[in-house]
Design a protein around this motif. Structure first.
Motif, mmCIF file in Angstrom:
data_model
loop_
_atom_site.group_PDB
_atom_site.id
_atom_site.type_symbol
_atom_site.label_atom_id
_atom_site.label_comp_id
_atom_site.label_asym_id
_atom_site.label_seq_id
_atom_site.Cartn_x
_atom_site.Cartn_y
_atom_site.Cartn_z
ATOM 1 N N ALA A 85 0.826 -1.206 0.000
ATOM 2 C CA ALA A 85 0.000 0.000 0.000
ATOM 3 C C ALA A 85 0.863 1.260 0.000
ATOM 4 O O ALA A 85 0.575 2.228 -0.719
ATOM 5 C CB ALA A 85 -0.933 0.002 1.206
ATOM 6 N N ALA A 86 1.922 1.261 0.791
ATOM 7 C CA ALA A 86 2.794 2.427 0.859
ATOM 8 C C ALA A 86 3.442 2.693 -0.496
ATOM 9 O O ALA A 86 3.522 3.845 -0.954
ATOM 10 C CB ALA A 86 3.850 2.231 1.939
ATOM 11 N N ALA A 87 3.922 1.638 -1.152
ATOM 12 C CA ALA A 87 4.562 1.799 -2.454
ATOM 13 C C ALA A 87 3.559 2.274 -3.505
ATOM 14 O O ALA A 87 3.864 3.178 -4.308
ATOM 15 C CB ALA A 87 5.198 0.477 -2.889
ATOM 16 N N LEU A 88 2.360 1.695 -3.507
ATOM 17 C CA LEU A 88 1.343 2.115 -4.469
ATOM 18 C C LEU A 88 0.922 3.560 -4.230
ATOM 19 O O LEU A 88 0.694 4.313 -5.185
ATOM 20 C CB LEU A 88 0.126 1.194 -4.386
ATOM 21 C CG LEU A 88 0.301 -0.229 -4.917
ATOM 22 C CD1 LEU A 88 -0.966 -1.037 -4.693
ATOM 23 C CD2 LEU A 88 0.677 -0.219 -6.401
ATOM 24 N N ARG A 92 0.900 6.373 -6.988
ATOM 25 C CA ARG A 92 -0.395 6.739 -7.552
ATOM 26 C C ARG A 92 -1.041 7.981 -6.951
ATOM 27 O O ARG A 92 -1.998 8.510 -7.537
ATOM 28 C CB ARG A 92 -1.372 5.572 -7.375
ATOM 29 C CG ARG A 92 -0.957 4.306 -8.100
ATOM 30 C CD ARG A 92 -1.940 3.189 -7.806
ATOM 31 N NE ARG A 92 -1.606 1.965 -8.521
ATOM 32 C CZ ARG A 92 -2.278 0.825 -8.386
ATOM 33 N NH1 ARG A 92 -3.311 0.758 -7.561
ATOM 34 N NH2 ARG A 92 -1.910 -0.242 -9.072
ATOM 35 N N ALA A 93 -0.578 8.425 -5.808
ATOM 36 C CA ALA A 93 -1.247 9.545 -5.144
ATOM 37 C C ALA A 93 -1.285 10.769 -6.061
ATOM 38 O O ALA A 93 -0.282 11.149 -6.655
ATOM 39 C CB ALA A 93 -0.529 9.887 -3.842
ATOM 40 N N GLY A 94 -2.480 11.379 -6.149
ATOM 41 C CA GLY A 94 -2.625 12.592 -6.938
ATOM 42 C C GLY A 94 -2.244 13.820 -6.127
ATOM 43 O O GLY A 94 -1.850 13.725 -4.958
ATOM 44 N N THR A 124 -5.897 7.763 11.305
ATOM 45 C CA THR A 124 -6.110 8.697 10.200
ATOM 46 C C THR A 124 -4.962 8.643 9.207
ATOM 47 O O THR A 124 -5.169 8.648 7.984
ATOM 48 C CB THR A 124 -6.263 10.128 10.737
ATOM 49 O OG1 THR A 124 -7.398 10.193 11.613
ATOM 50 C CG2 THR A 124 -6.455 11.129 9.610
ATOM 51 N N LEU A 125 -3.734 8.551 9.719
ATOM 52 C CA LEU A 125 -2.564 8.477 8.851
ATOM 53 C C LEU A 125 -2.591 7.211 7.997
ATOM 54 O O LEU A 125 -2.329 7.250 6.787
ATOM 55 C CB LEU A 125 -1.290 8.514 9.697
ATOM 56 C CG LEU A 125 -1.041 9.805 10.488
ATOM 57 C CD1 LEU A 125 0.099 9.594 11.488
ATOM 58 C CD2 LEU A 125 -0.725 10.956 9.565
ATOM 59 N N HIS A 126 -2.891 6.093 8.638
ATOM 60 C CA HIS A 126 -2.973 4.843 7.889
ATOM 61 C C HIS A 126 -4.028 4.926 6.790
ATOM 62 O O HIS A 126 -3.768 4.533 5.638
ATOM 63 C CB HIS A 126 -3.312 3.687 8.832
ATOM 64 C CG HIS A 126 -2.137 3.133 9.564
ATOM 65 N ND1 HIS A 126 -1.334 2.155 9.051
ATOM 66 C CD2 HIS A 126 -1.613 3.438 10.776
ATOM 67 C CE1 HIS A 126 -0.376 1.859 9.903
ATOM 68 N NE2 HIS A 126 -0.518 2.632 10.973
ATOM 69 N N ARG A 127 -5.187 5.442 7.127
ATOM 70 C CA ARG A 127 -6.285 5.494 6.165
ATOM 71 C C ARG A 127 -5.988 6.430 5.001
ATOM 72 O O ARG A 127 -6.415 6.184 3.872
ATOM 73 C CB ARG A 127 -7.583 5.877 6.874
ATOM 74 C CG ARG A 127 -8.214 4.676 7.572
ATOM 75 C CD ARG A 127 -8.998 5.062 8.810
ATOM 76 N NE ARG A 127 -9.550 3.877 9.460
ATOM 77 C CZ ARG A 127 -8.836 2.955 10.109
ATOM 78 N NH1 ARG A 127 -7.522 3.064 10.176
ATOM 79 N NH2 ARG A 127 -9.419 1.929 10.688
ATOM 80 N N ALA A 128 -5.256 7.489 5.265
ATOM 81 C CA ALA A 128 -4.886 8.408 4.185
ATOM 82 C C ALA A 128 -3.966 7.725 3.185
ATOM 83 O O ALA A 128 -4.095 7.913 1.961
ATOM 84 C CB ALA A 128 -4.220 9.648 4.768
ATOM 85 N N ALA A 131 -6.056 5.167 1.166
ATOM 86 C CA ALA A 131 -6.885 5.820 0.155
ATOM 87 C C ALA A 131 -6.056 6.231 -1.052
ATOM 88 O O ALA A 131 -6.540 6.196 -2.197
ATOM 89 C CB ALA A 131 -7.595 7.037 0.755
ATOM 90 N N ALA A 132 -4.809 6.620 -0.812
ATOM 91 C CA ALA A 132 -3.942 7.085 -1.895
ATOM 92 C C ALA A 132 -3.497 5.959 -2.821
ATOM 93 O O ALA A 132 -2.954 6.217 -3.901
ATOM 94 C CB ALA A 132 -2.721 7.800 -1.325
#
Length: 204
Positions: A85-88, A92-94, A124-128, A131-132
């Motif tokens: 997830a961290a790598a993606l 991919r984060a806009g 909250t940090l994990h979920r952000a 989502a990214a």
């Protein structure tokens, strides 16, 4: 209303304000939240699917017990999915995602609140980051496992030193995602999961 009821109950269950083993009555919950019983029942079904509550025929519905034996199972899954997830997210984060992560990074730098505030910030940090990833299936899966891991963390909170330090570990991870450094983000996420398990095992 079902989503609102779910979020309210999930927050209480994850942070152990509803204690493990505590009975849950849909009529009482509906009255407390100001909803009808139907959305509350829908929320309870979802919470049962996510292993936050358990229901027994003729006995009722209860907050799930926190099983320390689950730590290894959760860590095995999270050690594969959190770095992914961290790598993606880094790839991919806009721009909106990165702006939001930057705001969280500033908020993290100033964080010095109580335990409950730090735990919610951690979530909250994990979920952000989830989502990214722009992968809703991965996001939903990781939220579910993060909830279960956070329950274990909360169970031992009074015996675990350095909650603030654990939460502040997210700073370099957020920076790596913002900077699009996928491999660094992957490594930091793996270290975070390993550190979480080691900290719990250190007190049990």
């Amino acid at each position: 209303m079902a989503d609102q009821a779910y979020r309210s109950l999930a927050d209480r269950l994850v942070t152990l304000r509803i204690r493990p083993g505590e009975p849950l009555n849909d009529e009482r919950i509906a009255a407390e939240l100001g909803f009808g019983r139907t959305p509350v029942r829908e929320a309870l079904k979802r919470l049962e699917h996510e292993r936050l509550i358990v229901s027994y025929p003729r006995r009722g519905t209860f907050a799930a017990e926190v099983q320390i034996a689950d730590l290894r199972h959760l860590s095995e899954v999270r050690l594969q999915l959190e770095p992914l997830a961290a790598a993606l997210a880094a790839e991919r984060a806009g721009e909106d995602d990165r702006a939001g992560l930057s705001r969280l990074l500033e908020r993290l730098a100033e964080a010095s609140g109580g335990e409950s505030d730090l735990i919610r910030l951690d979530m909250t940090l994990h979920r952000a980051i989830y989502a990214a990833t722009r992968n809703p299936y991965l996001e939903d899966t990781l939220i579910r496992y993060d909830n279960l891991a956070t329950r274990i963390w909360c169970l031992f909170l009074d015996r675990l030193p350095g909650l603030a330090g654990h939460v502040h570990e997210h700073g370099p991870l957020l920076r790596a995602v913002i900077d699009r450094d996928a491999e660094k983000a992957r490594a930091l996420a793996a270290n975070h999961v390993e550190g979480f398990e080691a900290a719990i095992r250190g007190v049990i």
